[in-house]
Every structure is written in structure tokens, then in C-alpha cells.
Write an enzyme that holds these catalytic residues in place. Structure first.
Site: not given
Ligand code: UN1
Length: 498
Positions: A179, A254, A288, A389
């Protein structure tokens, strides 16, 4: 003037492009210019989920039995097709997600890397052979697939993150329903189309677009979905884990981050400022792994701040399709409001706004969701912008007194994804590697930029103990079977004294 024709994209179920049972669609627009409509996408509901899961379930036995190196050949073909289509996918992704072209090319590249890496696993997927306690007995471990995987993916890495889930799931012999995020269904559509064209059999991968409650939740709760793989906020992840608990459904989460760059008094400050700007404002802070906390030794705070501000203020903001642009818009209106809300809270709680802080709304910005790169000084550990965050172009400077103090501040978070230290001292670097409780750590490099062959994930509220990417991802999408072969021809009893 005739209105530009807007294309309608369909779900992909059982090898076919189909409309939603809801008969409803939603509009996907460019966050840099909301008058630019990308397309209409299916507003999927529970019936669509049921169809997609049924297709995945039906396709599972044959896909499981296909030798992994043969599954891999299909994936290699998909990787080659992705290389050919990289530029087009990147252009489309910048239009639907906003980040600059260099970064969307990187996003596609990450998916290409993952495709080849996982295709390689088709000829590895190593288990172990090990001695037995008993004579004439052979012991080994093998991986076995699990069944149908339900995937829920975010908008910030529209193709990379789906690839982190789809490719390892498929190479292990599972089938899947994904999804896509409501803001970025086109990129997943492109990935799934490539898998289709590369020869992935019908039903092995299925894509539905739509919202969390109508499509995501029924997928997570479907009795025939054996594994759920999710990337998104910790709040949603918590809900998903509760949905999975009653049936002990495997669940890999995650989630968020409150990542930190520590700048020590012996650091190369220009390098550190370059790294901080890239980690805080790359992808408009919507990673993230973004660095939203900059913990700086008090001896170099003034000097570092000056260098940081100079760089942040010179960033060119605009439409990511323009080659000169260095930072694009944020994803949508509600995220924009949320980020601006955090900026207000930061000011109210006593943070010193050193640059940015505003929405850009006139001229070329008037139809988009643009926020200036924003830096707060004098941030303390009590402040909301230290803790939560923000997922936007906002970062905070926090002073530390020493390496130990810096590490303590770094660890003072409910998250634990990525951390970095800038220092010339190997002793400081290794101390920080050991004592910072995160899933990723960088020395003299920013908090972003993980590579696909290393495990990716975090501690605390960032994850639930799993790692995506690397060979470790195979542990999400397969289960171990310990196999004992006794060729002695007599009854042998383990652990029983004669
Ligand atoms: C994310 O922001 O969910 O290491 C992944 C990094 C990228 C992946 C980020 N290769 O910033």
C-alpha cells in the site's frame, strides 16, 4: 483554455491493472506547485485489499517453489530496466514528492542497488552447517519463506523504501501486497510496472494506493497476511504492532528519529558545517535520518554557528526540477502546518531563531509548500524541539561541555536511528561509536546516506529490533529451520547419558 488531461492510474492486482471497488480516486499533485496534477489514483478499500491478498496467497506456492537463483534472474532484469528508466522515474518523483532531482536520482539508485544486492542473495542466502553432538549425523540451517507480506511505505523515499521491502521479500520466496503512501503512489506504480515487465509472475507483487484507515488497516489485519513491514511514524507503528499482536503476526517497524551530529572542539568545522547542512536540509529535512539536533562543544559553538548560518542562508529554495535548486518544498499542507507549529513552539519555549522560520508564499512559491531552512540556537534538553521529530527543515543547536556530555545529550532521546561525530581524535570517535545507542553511526560524515548492503534501523522508539537492508533484512522475510539428518541407522538420543 482546455484543461490538461489528467491520467488515471490503476491498482495492480494479480498481474492486472484494475480500478478500486470504491469507484473513487484521489488526486496526486506536485508540492512545489499544486496546480500541477500528477494523476488520479485509486482510493482503495477493504475489498481491494481482499482481492490483492487473495492473489498473493494464490501465487505463493509456485513462487516459493521457484529456485531462488531463478527468482533472482527476474530481479536482475528489473534492475537493468530501472537503470534505463532512472531519469524518467526521478523526474516523475521530483514532481510528486518535491525533493531535488539529484536526490530523486539517488532514490532510484538506491532501489537499483537493492535490486542487484537482493538478486545476488538468490545465489547466497547462506545458512550454516555445523557439527553434531552425535556420530553420523549432519546439522544445518536453512531459510524458509513465510507467505504473504503486507507493506506500508512512506512518501519521503518513494521508490527506495518500497524496494527495501519488496526485493528481499520476493527473493526469499514470499509474495506481497504494497500500500503506497497517498502522496507518492506514482513511484510505487513505476516500480511495480518494472517488476511486471521483468517477468514477476501474476499475484507475486500487488499494489494498491490509498489511505491508511481504508486500505492500510485492513491489509495489516488481514488473516492471510503473515508479515507486516512498515515505515512511518512511531505513533502509527505502535498501532500496527497492536494490530499484529493478537495473531503473533511478524511485524517489522522502521520509525522516527531525532538524529544528532556531535561537533567536538577538534573538529574540522567547515566539514562539520557542510555535513550539518546536508543532514538537516537535504530532502528538506524529511528523512528519518535527518540531523535535527546539532550538539556542539562550547569552545567552538560560535565559530561553527557562523559557518552553519552562512551555508544555510545561501541555500537556493525552489522547484526541485530546476537544476539550481538545493532544497525543495515539504510534502503537503498538513506537514507544512505541523512544521510551522513546531517553529512557533520553539520560539515560545525560548529557542533563539537564528535563521529562517517562515513559510515562503509569494512569487514562485505561491502554489507550493515552502519553508525556509530554520536553525534554532540556545536549545535545551527540556524543549519540545529537542525531543520531538519535526520532519522538516528545522534543526537545533545545543551546547555541550565535553565528549561525555555530548554523548549524554545525544542519548537523551526516545529515538535511536542515526548519530554522527565530527572529531580528529580516534579516541573520541571510538568512544562515541561505543557509547551512543543508535542503529547507525557516522564519523566525520553526516547522519544521512546509509548504503543498502549494511543493516538499517534504530533503537528505542525507532524500531522493534529488526533491521532492513544488509543481509540482516532476510531475517525479516524468512524463518530459520534447523535440520538434523541422522545417517547412523540406529536410534541416537541427544543429551541422554548412556
Ligand atoms: C529514511 O529517511 O526513511 O540513509 C531513509 C539515508 C537514506 C535512507 C533514509 N539512504 O538517509
Amino acid at each position: 483554455m482546455a484543461a490538461k488531461k489528467v491520467k488515471t492510474y490503476k491498482n495492480y492486482i494479480n498481474g492486472e491493472w484494475v480500478s478500486s471497488h470504491s469507484k473513487k480516486t484521489f488526486v496526486n499533485c506536485n508540492p512545489a506547485d499544486t496546480t500541477d496534477i500528477i494523476g488520479r489514483f485509486q482510493y482503495s478499500n477493504e475489498q481491494d485489499v481482499n482481492d490483492a491478498v487473495a492473489a498473493a496467497k494464490a501465487a505463493y506456492p509456485a513462487w516459493r517453489m521457484m529456485p531462488a537463483p531463478v527468482r533472482a534472474e527476474i530481479l536482475f532484469r528489473a534492475g537493468e530496466m530501472m537503470i534505463k528508466q532512472k531519469e524518467q522515474i526521478a523526474q516523475d518523483m521530483t514532481r510528486e514528492m518535491g525533493k531535488v532531482l539529484k536526490e530523486t536520482r539517488g532514490d532510484v539508485q538506491e532501489a537499483i542497488d537493492m535490486t542487484f544486492f537482493m538478486a545476488g542473495e538468490g545465489r547466497r542466502m547462506f545458512g550454516a552447517t555445523t557439527p553434531s553432538e552425535l556420530a553420523n549425523k549432519f546439522n544445518m540451517t536453512v531459510r524458509q519463506p513465510i507467505g504473504v507480506v503486507g507493506m506500508i511505505t512512506p512518501w519521503n523515499f518513494p521508490i527506495a523504501i518500497p524496494s527495501w521491502k519488496i526485493l528481499p521479500a520476493l527473493i526469499c520466496g514470499n509474495t506481497a501486497v504494497i500500500k503506497s503512501a497517498p502522496d507518492t503512489p506514482l513511484s510505487v506504480h513505476a516500480l511495480v510496472k518494472i517488476l511486471h515487465d521483468a517477468g514477476v509472475p501474476k499475484g507475486v507483487i500487488n499494489h494498491i494506493s490509498g489511505e491508511g484507515v481504508e486500505a492500510g488497516q485492513p491489509l495489516v489485519q488481514h488473516k492471510d497476511v503473515k508479515i507486516v513491514s512498515f515505515t512511518g511514524s512511531s505513533a502509527t507503528g505502535r498501532l500496527i504492532s497492536e494490530f499484529c499482536a493478537p495473531t503473533f503476526k511478524h511485524c517489522s517497524l522502521e520509525m522516527g528519529g531525532k538524529n544528532v551530529i556531535m561537533v567536538m572542539d577538534d573538529a574540522d568545522l567547515d566539514l562539520a558545517a557542510d555535513g550539518a547542512v546536508w543532514a538537516a536540509f537535504g530532502t528538506t529535512g524529511q528523512r528519518c535520518t535527518a540531523a535535527s539536533r546539532l550538539v556542539v562543544h562550547k569552545k567552538v559553538m560560535k565559530k561553527f554557528t557562523a559557518k552553519l548560518l552562512e551555508r544555510a542562508k545561501s541555500l537556493r529554495i525552489g522547484n526541485g526540477l530546476d537544476a539550481k535548486t538545493e532544497m525543495g518544498p515539504v510534502i503537503n499542507e498538513s506537514q507544512m502546518k505541523k512544521i510551522l507549529g513546531y517553529i512557533e513552539i520553539g520560539k515560545k519555549e525560548g529557542g533563539k531563531l537564528l535563521c529562517g522560520g517562515n513559510q515562503l508564499k509569494t512569487g514562485k512559491y505561491k502554489n507550493g509548500y515552502f519553508i525556509e531552512p530554520t536553525i534554532f540556537g540556545g536549545v535545551t534538553e527540556k524543549m519540545t524541539i529537542f525531543k520531538e521529530e519535526i520532519f522538516g527543515p528545522v534543526t537545533a543547536l545545543i551546547e555541550c561541555k565535553s565528549l561525555e556530555d555530548g554523548i549524554r545529550i545525544a542519548n537523551n532521546t526516545s529515538y535511536g536511528l542515526s548519530a554522527s561525530i565530527y572529531t580528529k581524535s580516534v579516541n573520541s570517535a571510538f568512544t562515541a561509536i561505543r557509547d551512543t545507542y543508535t542503529g547507525l553511526f557516522y564519523v566525520n560524515a553526516p547522519t544521512i546516506g546509509a548504503e543498502v548492503h549494511l543493516p538499517f534501523g534504530g533503537t528505542n522508539d525507532t524500531g522493534n529490533g529488526h533491521r532492513e537492508a544488509g543481509q540482516q533484512v532476510l531475517d525479516i522475510f524468512s524463518e530459520w529451520k534447523s535440520v538434523y539428518v541422522d545417517y547412523s541407522g540406529v536410534i541416537q538420543k541427544a543429551q541422554i547419558d548412556d
